[in-house]
Structures are given as structure tokens and as C-alpha cells.
Design a protein around this motif. Structure first.
Motif, PDB file in Angstrom:
ATOM      1  N   ARG A  11       0.833  -1.216   0.000  1.00  0.00           N
ATOM      2  CA  ARG A  11       0.000   0.000   0.000  1.00  0.00           C
ATOM      3  C   ARG A  11       0.865   1.263   0.000  1.00  0.00           C
ATOM      4  O   ARG A  11       0.551   2.253  -0.661  1.00  0.00           O
ATOM      5  CB  ARG A  11      -0.892   0.021   1.237  1.00  0.00           C
ATOM      6  CG  ARG A  11      -2.245  -0.652   1.072  1.00  0.00           C
ATOM      7  CD  ARG A  11      -2.158  -2.089   0.701  1.00  0.00           C
ATOM      8  NE  ARG A  11      -3.462  -2.741   0.596  1.00  0.00           N
ATOM      9  CZ  ARG A  11      -3.615  -3.993   0.218  1.00  0.00           C
ATOM     10  NH1 ARG A  11      -2.551  -4.721  -0.126  1.00  0.00           N
ATOM     11  NH2 ARG A  11      -4.822  -4.524   0.152  1.00  0.00           N
ATOM     12  N   ILE A  14       1.933   2.030  -3.448  1.00  0.00           N
ATOM     13  CA  ILE A  14       0.886   2.708  -4.236  1.00  0.00           C
ATOM     14  C   ILE A  14       0.879   4.207  -3.928  1.00  0.00           C
ATOM     15  O   ILE A  14       0.850   5.049  -4.824  1.00  0.00           O
ATOM     16  CB  ILE A  14      -0.494   2.086  -3.937  1.00  0.00           C
ATOM     17  CG1 ILE A  14      -0.550   0.638  -4.417  1.00  0.00           C
ATOM     18  CG2 ILE A  14      -1.604   2.912  -4.610  1.00  0.00           C
ATOM     19  CD1 ILE A  14      -1.804  -0.117  -3.982  1.00  0.00           C
ATOM     20  N   THR A  57      -7.531   1.831   0.431  1.00  0.00           N
ATOM     21  CA  THR A  57      -6.547   0.794   0.082  1.00  0.00           C
ATOM     22  C   THR A  57      -5.927   0.147   1.313  1.00  0.00           C
ATOM     23  O   THR A  57      -4.877  -0.500   1.226  1.00  0.00           O
ATOM     24  CB  THR A  57      -5.420   1.387  -0.790  1.00  0.00           C
ATOM     25  OG1 THR A  57      -4.801   2.473  -0.080  1.00  0.00           O
ATOM     26  CG2 THR A  57      -5.942   1.877  -2.119  1.00  0.00           C
ATOM     27  N   ILE A  72     -10.177  -2.858  -2.715  1.00  0.00           N
ATOM     28  CA  ILE A  72     -10.618  -1.575  -2.176  1.00  0.00           C
ATOM     29  C   ILE A  72     -11.641  -1.849  -1.087  1.00  0.00           C
ATOM     30  O   ILE A  72     -12.566  -2.652  -1.267  1.00  0.00           O
ATOM     31  CB  ILE A  72     -11.248  -0.682  -3.268  1.00  0.00           C
ATOM     32  CG1 ILE A  72     -10.205  -0.307  -4.321  1.00  0.00           C
ATOM     33  CG2 ILE A  72     -11.826   0.598  -2.651  1.00  0.00           C
ATOM     34  CD1 ILE A  72     -10.764   0.518  -5.458  1.00  0.00           C
ATOM     35  N   ASN A  84      -3.674   1.157   7.723  1.00  0.00           N
ATOM     36  CA  ASN A  84      -3.530   1.887   6.458  1.00  0.00           C
ATOM     37  C   ASN A  84      -2.447   2.970   6.551  1.00  0.00           C
ATOM     38  O   ASN A  84      -1.763   3.103   7.575  1.00  0.00           O
ATOM     39  CB  ASN A  84      -4.869   2.503   6.041  1.00  0.00           C
ATOM     40  CG  ASN A  84      -5.443   3.425   7.100  1.00  0.00           C
ATOM     41  OD1 ASN A  84      -4.707   4.056   7.845  1.00  0.00           O
ATOM     42  ND2 ASN A  84      -6.765   3.494   7.165  1.00  0.00           N
TER      43      ASN A  84
END
Length: 580
Positions: A11, A14, A57, A72, A84
Motif C-alpha cells: 500500500r 501505491i 486501500t 478496495i 492503512n
């Protein structure tokens, strides 16, 4: 825990890719160096989008501590939690935009987390707001006089932000969840925030280095262009300036215009952006009309009427002298992607420098030309041939007609007086210039009775302003060079009429022998030293006209066996305080 660390690292990847793309955008970098209300609002919007992406995410953790990895997260049971990168985004927003941006982004992140978590865990709103505001305040304190805090401080602040978040989670969810997520989230959010700030600092540092290099190039470029701008804004100086700019920059084309015509265009598109032709593009016309910088990112925005024009992006800036737009400086790219904030900053600097150089050049040129005009007037006063011829004429008249001799003496005195007075001004009224011309012609007519006829055709006010000695030069040129040995019927006509609301024109016409074709191309363009030429007076006048009013006022000459016509157009201005 290790499995969660790997998933969160994905994550983080990303978020970092998105951050890298963001920092690469010209718009985002333009928000960073100056903290205003507008930039803070834009940073709030941008980081709010990122914090929502970080929530969506995340990695879902069930009540039984099972890790779930949907692509998602669209909904979350109240019993489950999320690991997260939200704190990474809030911390980065606080350090980049300040405490209020951090507070608002924290509010958005906390609200979004609560909404898709089934409106449970309200403490995320409080913790996110608190962290965003607190990190923003601390970040501003520790950055000192720098744009952003140093890397050690970013590590400390990012770690502190996650630690505060963990304290809230411990208070509301207990030690079990904290033990699972503490190491992955603290480690990766801290690393992520540091990476984001380093990406930011690296790009800004590179831009500063490029600006330093550009500054050196600009100084060298300025040094090379100054001699040309000091000669005024004309076709020759514009061509040299554009060639120099093109050599020192990465632009695909560089152009210069006055308010009407293209003066020079170097590079792509030079087959139809031609010097001497009217300005083609709508973009340039708008800049000249409004006196404001314009950017274009497509051929349509440039507004070139030639369909296959290769120019796809442009920056056009006005050249201003004494608060008046005198032309436009144009920079073009064949690809939109080449135009960055660095290029915009560069051309803004160049436009300011060139406007200053041009102002200096125009001032110097006008002083020089005015001095030449004054010297010429003084030379006329002490010219032995003119003076002795006039005195001889007066002497001869004294024997036959005392009244005429007295009149001639008064005209000679009036001519010398107006020569001295008018030579000290850049512009004088039409009435003053006519008196000077009449005094000159009266003396010539007394010397050569019935040889010359001067006719005025004037349909404008006598209070309009025109360059000193303007009409005098036309008339004197005709008297000295137009008629050869012709003794009678030598006519000089001065037609002065308004052409529109902004301009009037002067047409000086004679019925003489015309100008030799070998001399014609030099008349007004360079000093002529031949005995039968027009000397420096017409050249001086042509340079003054263009220096005062632009290339639109350049002398136009037509000649033939039936005589010669000189024509110029001049902006319609009146003597201060005079009635129009």
C-alpha cells in the motif's frame, strides 16, 4: 505481523507512486514555495483525495485478528479495524501546507474512516484532527528559516504522529490490536512520510539548481542582448536578440513583435511567421491589446491561422516601456510537455530585463537623435553658405526695397530662434513647426523669387504634436535635392490629415525629378554622404519616428519621374492643456 508488514508495504508503494506523479506536476510544485490562502485550499483538496485513497486501500483486520486484503475497502463491519497509510498523508499534509491544512485533511480522513466503518470509532476524527494540527505547528517551529523540516525532524514528527494514533487505538480497542499493528504502521508510515518529503525536497532542490544555472545563462544572455536593445526595437535588433535567446534556451521558436508587425521569428514556424508581416496569432494580439502575460497549451489556444503550424504551446509576454506596451516577446514549444514552471519563470525574468534594456535604449537613442537634431539646427544657424546667402540677399534688398530687406531680416531671426527652441524638444506643435518652415521658405523665396511654391493641405488642429524639425526636413530635402536646375514651377505640398481616432498622417510631396534608384533604398535607412544624396537628416528623422512611435511610423517613400512622396503616420496627441 510480518504478513501485515508486507501488505502495508504494498500500500505504501501505491501511495509513493501517486506522490511521485503528483510532485512531477507543474501545478502542484507551484503550490509549495509560497503559503497563501489559495495554495492552502488547493493543498487541502489534493491531500484530502490522498487520505481517502489511503483509507480505501487499507488492510482489513477482523475482530479475531484475521487479516483481509480486498482491493478496495468499500465497507467495514463495526467490529473490524483497518491498518492503512492515513497518518502518512496527514503528516505530509501538515509538514507541506501547515497546521490548518493538516487539520482539514485530518478531518476529512477521520470522517471518511468513520463513515465507511459504519459510523463507529468516532475517536478517529478527534485523533486525526489533533495530529494534523499538532504536527503542522511543530513542523513550522522546527523548520526555522527553511521551507520544510530537516529529515531527522521529519522522522521524529512522523513517529510521534503514529504514536499518538496508537495511544487512541489502545484506549478504545485495547492492547491486542496495538500489538498487531504497532510495528508495521509506525515503521511504514514514518518511512513513507520521510520518503514523500525527500521526494519533495529533491525536486525543489533540483529546480533551484536549474534556476541557478538559468540565472547564469540569463546574465550572459542579458549581456549579449543589451547592445541590440540599446539600438531600439527594430528588425535588425529583434533578429539578433531572438537568435541569442534561441541559442541559450530550449525553446523551439522565439519571436519579437512591435504593436503591429512581426519583427523577428527564429525557429519552428518561421516559414509563415515572417518579419515585416502583421502579427498572426490571436494569442499575441491579445497580449499586445491587454498588456498581460498569456499561456497557451494547444495550437487552438495559440490561434495561428496556418493549419499545419508546428507550434503547440506558448508563453507570450508584453514588452512595456513607461507603462506602455511596445511589443511582445514570444516563446514556443512544439510539444506541450516541454513547458514547465521553470520556463515560465525564465521568460518572466527575460521580459522584465528586456523591457528595462529597451527603455534604456530608447532613452539613449532619443537623447542622441535629439542632440543630433539640435546640432543640425545649430549648424544651420552658423552654416556659412546659408548665412552669407541670406545676408547677401538682405544686402541686395536694402538697395532696392528696404521693407523687404527688413522682412527678410526678421524671418532670418525667427528661423534661428525657432531652430534653437525646437531643437531642445522631442515633440512640438504643428503650429510651431509651420512657423519654422515658413521662416525657412521665406528666406529661400527671397533668394530665388518664383522658384518654389509651398502648399499646406491641413485638416487637423494646429495643437497636435509631431517630432521637432519633421516638416522642416521634408521641405529642406525637396528644396536642396528634388528639382535640380529647374527654375520655375517647383511645388512642395504638405498634406496633414487624420486617418482614424488614433493617428494622423503627413504626406510630403514634390513635383521634382525623383530619387535615383541607387540612392532610394538607402534613403531614411542609413546616412548618405554623397553630395547629391539626402544626407543624414532623413535617416535621423526616420530613426526618431520609429523610436518615438514604433515601426508603424516608419517613413514610406514613393518616387518617379513626376516627383517624390514621403509619408508617415503619427499617434494623435495634443499639446497639454490645448483644446482638441
Amino acid at each position: 505481523m510480518f504478513n501485515l508488514l508486507i501488505l502495508l508495504a504494498e500500500r505504501l508503494g501505491i501511495i509513493m507512486v501517486l506522490a511521485f506523479l503528483l510532485v512531477n506536476t507543474r501545478f502542484f510544485r507551484g503550490l509549495l514555495e509560497k503559503r497563501t490562502l489559495k495554495t492552502q485550499l488547493w493543498l487541502t483538496v489534493i491531500f484530502s483525495l490522498f487520505v481517502v485513497i489511503a483509507n480505501l486501500t487499507g488492510v482489513e483486520i477482523t475482530n479475531s485478528k484475521e487479516v483481509i486484503t480486498p482491493l478496495i475497502i468499500t465497507g467495514l463491519p463495526q467490529s473490524d479495524s483497518i491498518a492503512n497509510m492515513r497518518m502518512l498523508v496527514i503528516t505530509s499534509a501538515s509538514l507541506t501546507g501547515g497546521p490548518y491544512v493538516g487539520l482539514l485533511v485530518g478531518l476529512v480522513g477521520g470522517l471518511h474512516r468513520v463513515i465507511f466503518g459504519g459510523f463507529s470509532d468516532y475517536f478517529y476524527i478527534i485523533s486525526s484532527i489533533l495530529i494534523g494540527f499538532l504536527i503542522g505547528i511543530l513542523g513550522d517551529k522546527v523548520k526555522e528559516d527553511k521551507l520544510y523540516p530537516s529529515t531527522p525532524w521529519v522522522v521524529i514528527l512522523s513517529f510521534s504522529a503514529e504514536l499518538i494514533q496508537m495511544l487512541f487505538i489502545f484506549a478504545f480497542h485495547g492492547l491486542g490490536l496495538v500489538k498487531l499493528i504497532f510495528v508495521p504502521m509506525v515503521l511504514l508510515n514514518t518511512i513513507g512520510a520521510c520518503l514523500f518529503m525527500e521526494i519533495l525536497k529533491t525536486y525543489l532542490s533540483n529546480e533551484r539548481q536549474l534556476r541557478a544555472v538559468q540565472t547564469k545563462d540569463v546574465l550572459e544572455l542579458t549581456n549579449k542582448t543589451l547592445p541590440y536593445f540599446r539600438n531600439g526595437l527594430n528588425f535588425d535588433s529583434a533578429l539578433h536578440v531572438c537568435q541569442i535567446i534561441k541559442a541559450y534556451t530550449n525553446f523551439d521558436a522565439v519571436g519579437l513583435t512591435d504593436t503591429e508587425n512581426v519583427l523577428a521569428h527564429v525557429g519552428a514556424g518561421s516559414d509563415h511567421h515572417i518579419a515585416g508581416e502583421p502579427v498572426l496569432t490571436d494569442l499575441s494580439k491579445s497580449v499586445i491589446a491587454k498588456g498581460e502575460e498569456k499561456l497557451a497549451f494547444s495550437q487552438k489556444e495559440i490561434g495561428c491561422p496556418v493549419a499545419d503550424c508546428p507550434l503547440k504551446a506558448a508563453i507570450v509576454l508584453p514588452l512595456r516601456v513607461n507603462e506602455k506596451t511596445v511589443g511582445a516577446l514570444k516563446f514556443y514549444f512544439k510539444e506541450r510537455s516541454k513547458m514547465t514552471v521553470l520556463e515560465e519563470n525564465l521568460v518572466n525574468g527575460l521580459a522584465l530585463i528586456f523591457s528595462g534594456q529597451l527603455a534604456i535604449g530608447i532613452a539613449e537613442e532619443q537623447i542622441s537623435l535629439l542632440n543630433e537634431a539640435e546640432i543640425k539646427a545649430l549648424q544651420v544657424q552658423i552654416n556659412p553658405h546659408f548665412f552669407f546667402n541670406a545676408i547677401n540677399t538682405i544686402g541686395a534688398l536694402m538697395r532696392v526695397d528696404v521693407d523687404k530687406a527688413h522682412e527678410a531680416l526678421m524671418q532670418l531671426s525667427a528661423f534661428f530662434r525657432s531652430s534653437l527652441q525646437n531643437g531642445q524638444e522631442k515633440e512640438i506643435t504643428l503650429e510651431q513647426e509651420k512657423k519654422h518652415v515658413d521662416a525657412y521658405m521665406s528666406i529661400e523665396k527671397m533668394r530665388f523669387p518664383n522658384k518654389f511654391e509651398l502648399v499646406y493641405d491641413v485638416s487637423v488642429s494646429n495643437n497636435i504634436l509631431l517630432p521637432s524639425f519633421c516638416l522642416q526636413i521634408f521641405v529642406e530635402n525637396a528644396v536642396r535635392h528634388a528639382f535640380g536646375n529647374k527654375k520655375r514651377d517647383n511645388k512642395i505640398t504638405l498634406q496633414i490629415q487624420q486617418v482614424d481616432d488614433n493617428y494622423f498622417e503627413i504626406i510630403a510631396q514634390d513635383n521634382g525629378n525623383g530619387v535615383d534608384s541607387k540612392v532610394l533604398e538607402m534613403v531614411g535607412e542609413k546616412p548618405i554622404t554623397e553630395s547629391k544624396g539626402s544626407g543624414t537628416a532623413l535617416f535621423n528623422l526616420n530613426q526618431r519616428l520609429q523610436g518615438l512611435y514604433g515601426t508603424k511610423s516608419k517613413l514610406q517613400i514613393k518616387t518617379g519621374s513626376e516627383g517624390t512622396i514621403f509619408k508617415t503616420v503619427i499617434p494623435l496627441n495634443f499639446q497639454e492643456g490645448a483644446n482638441e
